[in-house]
Design a protein around this motif. Structure first.
Motif, PDB file in Angstrom:
ATOM      1  N   ASN A  33       0.490 -17.634  15.647  1.00 26.59           N
ATOM      2  CA  ASN A  33       0.518 -16.291  16.204  1.00 26.59           C
ATOM      3  C   ASN A  33       1.472 -15.383  15.413  1.00 26.59           C
ATOM      4  N   TYR A  34       1.418 -15.549  14.101  1.00 26.66           N
ATOM      5  CA  TYR A  34       2.250 -14.771  13.183  1.00 26.66           C
ATOM      6  C   TYR A  34       1.385 -13.704  12.493  1.00 26.66           C
ATOM      7  N   ILE A  35       2.070 -12.760  11.856  1.00 28.27           N
ATOM      8  CA  ILE A  35       1.365 -11.753  11.055  1.00 28.27           C
ATOM      9  C   ILE A  35       1.094 -12.362   9.679  1.00 28.27           C
ATOM     10  N   TYR A  36      -0.079 -12.081   9.140  1.00 28.03           N
ATOM     11  CA  TYR A  36      -0.389 -12.563   7.789  1.00 28.03           C
ATOM     12  C   TYR A  36      -0.467 -11.373   6.835  1.00 28.03           C
ATOM     13  N   VAL A  37       0.217 -11.467   5.705  1.00 35.18           N
ATOM     14  CA  VAL A  37       0.129 -10.390   4.717  1.00 35.18           C
ATOM     15  C   VAL A  37      -0.290 -10.952   3.359  1.00 35.18           C
ATOM     16  N   ASP A  38      -1.395 -10.398   2.842  1.00 35.34           N
ATOM     17  CA  ASP A  38      -1.928 -10.783   1.536  1.00 35.34           C
ATOM     18  C   ASP A  38      -1.379  -9.769   0.525  1.00 35.34           C
ATOM     19  N   THR A  39      -0.314 -10.144  -0.188  1.00 30.93           N
ATOM     20  CA  THR A  39       0.304  -9.161  -1.091  1.00 30.93           C
ATOM     21  C   THR A  39      -0.555  -8.917  -2.330  1.00 30.93           C
ATOM     22  N   GLY A  40      -1.409  -9.895  -2.682  1.00 31.16           N
ATOM     23  CA  GLY A  40      -2.326  -9.693  -3.806  1.00 31.16           C
ATOM     24  C   GLY A  40      -3.220  -8.492  -3.534  1.00 31.16           C
ATOM     25  N   ALA A  41      -3.590  -8.321  -2.255  1.00 29.51           N
ATOM     26  CA  ALA A  41      -4.450  -7.194  -1.874  1.00 29.51           C
ATOM     27  C   ALA A  41      -3.744  -5.869  -2.160  1.00 29.51           C
ATOM     28  N   MET A  42      -2.419  -5.864  -2.042  1.00 30.36           N
ATOM     29  CA  MET A  42      -1.673  -4.629  -2.287  1.00 30.36           C
ATOM     30  C   MET A  42      -1.688  -4.283  -3.789  1.00 30.36           C
ATOM     31  N   TYR A  43      -1.498  -5.305  -4.634  1.00 24.83           N
ATOM     32  CA  TYR A  43      -1.559  -5.058  -6.087  1.00 24.83           C
ATOM     33  C   TYR A  43      -2.982  -4.671  -6.489  1.00 24.83           C
ATOM     34  N   ARG A  44      -3.953  -5.280  -5.797  1.00 27.89           N
ATOM     35  CA  ARG A  44      -5.352  -4.929  -6.069  1.00 27.89           C
ATOM     36  C   ARG A  44      -5.634  -3.486  -5.644  1.00 27.89           C
ATOM     37  N   ALA A  45      -5.020  -3.045  -4.543  1.00 34.50           N
ATOM     38  CA  ALA A  45      -5.231  -1.675  -4.060  1.00 34.50           C
ATOM     39  C   ALA A  45      -4.715  -0.663  -5.091  1.00 34.50           C
ATOM     40  N   VAL A  46      -3.551  -0.942  -5.674  1.00 29.69           N
ATOM     41  CA  VAL A  46      -3.006  -0.030  -6.688  1.00 29.69           C
ATOM     42  C   VAL A  46      -3.928  -0.024  -7.920  1.00 29.69           C
ATOM     43  N   THR A  47      -4.456  -1.202  -8.251  1.00 28.83           N
ATOM     44  CA  THR A  47      -5.365  -1.305  -9.398  1.00 28.83           C
ATOM     45  C   THR A  47      -6.652  -0.524  -9.130  1.00 28.83           C
ATOM     46  N   TYR A  48      -7.130  -0.607  -7.908  1.00 26.51           N
ATOM     47  CA  TYR A  48      -8.338   0.121  -7.509  1.00 26.51           C
ATOM     48  C   TYR A  48      -8.093   1.629  -7.655  1.00 26.51           C
ATOM     49  N   PHE A  49      -6.919   2.066  -7.212  1.00 24.40           N
ATOM     50  CA  PHE A  49      -6.541   3.480  -7.342  1.00 24.40           C
ATOM     51  C   PHE A  49      -6.551   3.877  -8.829  1.00 24.40           C
ATOM     52  N   ALA A  50      -5.962   3.024  -9.673  1.00 24.64           N
ATOM     53  CA  ALA A  50      -5.883   3.317 -11.108  1.00 24.64           C
ATOM     54  C   ALA A  50      -7.282   3.407 -11.724  1.00 24.64           C
ATOM     55  N   LEU A  51      -8.174   2.520 -11.303  1.00 21.38           N
ATOM     56  CA  LEU A  51      -9.538   2.539 -11.843  1.00 21.38           C
ATOM     57  C   LEU A  51     -10.286   3.786 -11.372  1.00 21.38           C
ATOM     58  N   GLU A  52     -10.164   4.086 -10.084  1.00 16.44           N
ATOM     59  CA  GLU A  52     -10.852   5.251  -9.511  1.00 16.44           C
ATOM     60  C   GLU A  52     -10.399   6.549 -10.164  1.00 16.44           C
ATOM     61  N   ASN A  53      -9.131   6.595 -10.567  1.00 23.47           N
ATOM     62  CA  ASN A  53      -8.574   7.817 -11.152  1.00 23.47           C
ATOM     63  C   ASN A  53      -8.550   7.778 -12.675  1.00 23.47           C
ATOM     64  N   GLU A  54      -9.275   6.807 -13.209  1.00 23.68           N
ATOM     65  CA  GLU A  54      -9.384   6.635 -14.669  1.00 23.68           C
ATOM     66  C   GLU A  54      -8.033   6.578 -15.361  1.00 23.68           C
ATOM     67  N   LEU A  55      -7.143   5.815 -14.758  1.00 21.68           N
ATOM     68  CA  LEU A  55      -5.822   5.634 -15.363  1.00 21.68           C
ATOM     69  C   LEU A  55      -5.784   4.332 -16.149  1.00 21.68           C
ATOM     70  N   ILE A  56      -6.790   3.493 -15.947  1.00 18.52           N
ATOM     71  CA  ILE A  56      -6.884   2.239 -16.688  1.00 18.52           C
ATOM     72  C   ILE A  56      -8.349   1.974 -16.990  1.00 18.52           C
ATOM     73  N   GLY A  57      -8.598   1.329 -18.125  1.00 21.54           N
ATOM     74  CA  GLY A  57      -9.977   1.015 -18.512  1.00 21.54           C
ATOM     75  C   GLY A  57      -9.965   0.088 -19.696  1.00 21.54           C
ATOM     76  N   GLU A  58     -11.136  -0.111 -20.261  1.00 22.75           N
ATOM     77  CA  GLU A  58     -11.359  -1.064 -21.355  1.00 22.75           C
ATOM     78  C   GLU A  58     -10.275  -1.004 -22.444  1.00 22.75           C
ATOM     79  N   SER A  59      -9.927   0.223 -22.892  1.00 24.53           N
ATOM     80  CA  SER A  59      -8.998   0.279 -24.019  1.00 24.53           C
ATOM     81  C   SER A  59      -7.819   1.221 -23.769  1.00 24.53           C
ATOM     82  N   PHE A  60      -7.543   1.514 -22.510  1.00 25.02           N
ATOM     83  CA  PHE A  60      -6.420   2.416 -22.229  1.00 25.02           C
ATOM     84  C   PHE A  60      -5.742   2.075 -20.911  1.00 25.02           C
TER      85      PHE A  60
END
Ligand code: DC
Length: 232
Positions: A33-60
């Motif tokens: 009956n504890y809280i579960y936190v997936d911290t990988g999901a948080m790093y993935r969320a920032v990565t998703y933001f970066a991809l959506e805003n074209e801050l990261i890609g194949e060569s940049f």
């Protein structure tokens, strides 16, 4: 209530990608009956933001711009009764499914090597665990986020076993990819995650190592539940 809080502990589960950390952590949290936190999901969320805003890609990678835009990123978790775990939201949008793609996996190690990103997320993770009663999984939970966690587990499994698991999972979700691509992603992430300068993936001295290549989920859960109950 105070008495209850006193006996609550922090359980830190670290390890390489696809070692089944989240499956075990989720079930352990449910049983306790504890809280579960997936911290990988948080790093993935920032990565998703970066991809959506074209801050990261194949060569940049516009790292500075990502750092400047970090205040725009708000990550929250909301418990989904049907699924039985908390889904991740980015600025109010449910991105649980969108962050589990191979594309996000490809860039997440680069994004999570940025110190400013880590600082922001670690701070939020420490706040989430301030009342204890939490199971958190990631790479640096027992070493950086909660170095005083009462129970620390370090999960390992061979790269092939992990790639097989991830491949199966992605196929089931309808992704079209090859096993070799998944294996390549797993080994590349292992390398970047363990060699980055800030908070590399290492086993905390006082963590218990579990190699689950040949262990069933039930037997791992059994073992961890016993350990947790002893501590509690
Ligand atoms: O657990 P996962 O595979 O979803 O994590 C995705 C990436 O996030 C992983 O390759 C490294 C990074 N990560 C991290 O650096 N620190 C954490 N505490 C959790 C994940």
């Amino acid at each position: 209530m105070e008495e209850e809080g006193k006996n609550k502990i922090i359980i830190a589960i670290d390890g390489f990608s696809s070692t089944g950390k989240s499956t075990i952590a989720k079930q352990l949290a449910k049983q306790l009956n504890y809280i579960y936190v997936d911290t990988g999901a948080m790093y993935r969320a920032v990565t998703y933001f970066a991809l959506e805003n074209e801050l990261i890609g194949e060569s940049f990678f516009h790292e500075e711009e990502l750092i400047n835009r970090l205040p725009e990123i708000h990550i929250t978790f909301k418990f989904n009764e049907e699924l039985g775990f908390a889904e991740v939201y980015l600025n109010g949008e449910n991105i649980e499914k969108s962050i589990r793609t191979l594309e996000v996996s490809r860039y997440v190690s680069l994004v999570s090597a940025v110190s400013e990103v880590r600082q922001k997320l670690v701070e939020q993770q420490q706040i989430m665990g301030k009342d204890k009663g939490i199971v958190m999984d990631g790479r640096d939970i027992g070493t950086v986020v909660f170095p005083k966690a009462e129970l620390k587990i370090f999960m390992v499994a061979s790269a092939e076993t992990r790639a097989q698991r991830r491949y199966k999972e992605l196929l089931e979700r309808g992704h079209n990819l090859s096993y070799d691509d998944v294996l390549e992603n797993v080994t590349t992430r292992d390398r970047i995650d363990s060699t980055r300068e800030d908070s590399p993936l290492v086993k905390a001295e006082d963590a218990l190592e579990i190699d689950n290549s040949d262990l069933t989920i039930e037997s791992q859960l059994d073992k961890l539940l016993k350990l947790a109950q002893e501590m509690i």
